[in-house]
Design a protein around this motif. Structure first.
Motif, short mmCIF file in Angstrom:
data_model
loop_
_atom_site.label_atom_id
_atom_site.label_comp_id
_atom_site.label_asym_id
_atom_site.label_seq_id
_atom_site.Cartn_x
_atom_site.Cartn_y
_atom_site.Cartn_z
N GLN A 112 3.99 5.95 -5.33
CA GLN A 112 3.93 6.00 -6.79
C GLN A 112 2.91 7.05 -7.23
O GLN A 112 3.17 7.83 -8.15
N GLY A 113 1.77 7.10 -6.57
CA GLY A 113 0.75 8.10 -6.90
C GLY A 113 1.25 9.50 -6.61
O GLY A 113 1.00 10.43 -7.39
N ALA A 156 0.84 -1.20 0.00
CA ALA A 156 0.00 0.00 0.00
C ALA A 156 0.87 1.25 0.00
O ALA A 156 0.57 2.23 -0.68
N CYS A 200 3.84 1.55 -1.24
CA CYS A 200 4.45 1.69 -2.57
C CYS A 200 3.47 2.35 -3.54
O CYS A 200 3.85 3.22 -4.32
N GLN A 201 2.23 1.94 -3.49
CA GLN A 201 1.22 2.52 -4.37
C GLN A 201 1.02 4.00 -4.04
O GLN A 201 0.84 4.82 -4.93
N THR A 202 1.05 4.34 -2.75
CA THR A 202 0.86 5.72 -2.35
C THR A 202 2.02 6.58 -2.83
O THR A 202 1.82 7.68 -3.36
#
Length: 47
Positions: A23-24, A17, A19-21
């Motif tokens: 990346q965003g 989670a 990593c996704q944050t």
């Protein structure tokens, strides 16, 4: 030892989670940088 086994999947999900944050957030910063570049080019062209 059993606690580590039970907590490991939770830590893995949190890492994914995060990593996704990140990346965003990187995409948002990139978009902001492109907008600033466009505005500065327009300002220079108008001088």
């Amino acid at each position: 030892m059993r606690k580590i086994i039970h907590v490991s999947p939770l830590l893995a999900l949190l890492a994914l989670a995060a990593c996704q944050t990140v990346q965003g957030a990187g995409r948002d910063l990139q978009s902001a940088g492109q907008a600033i570049s466009r505005e500065s080019q327009e300002a220079q062209a108008g001088m």
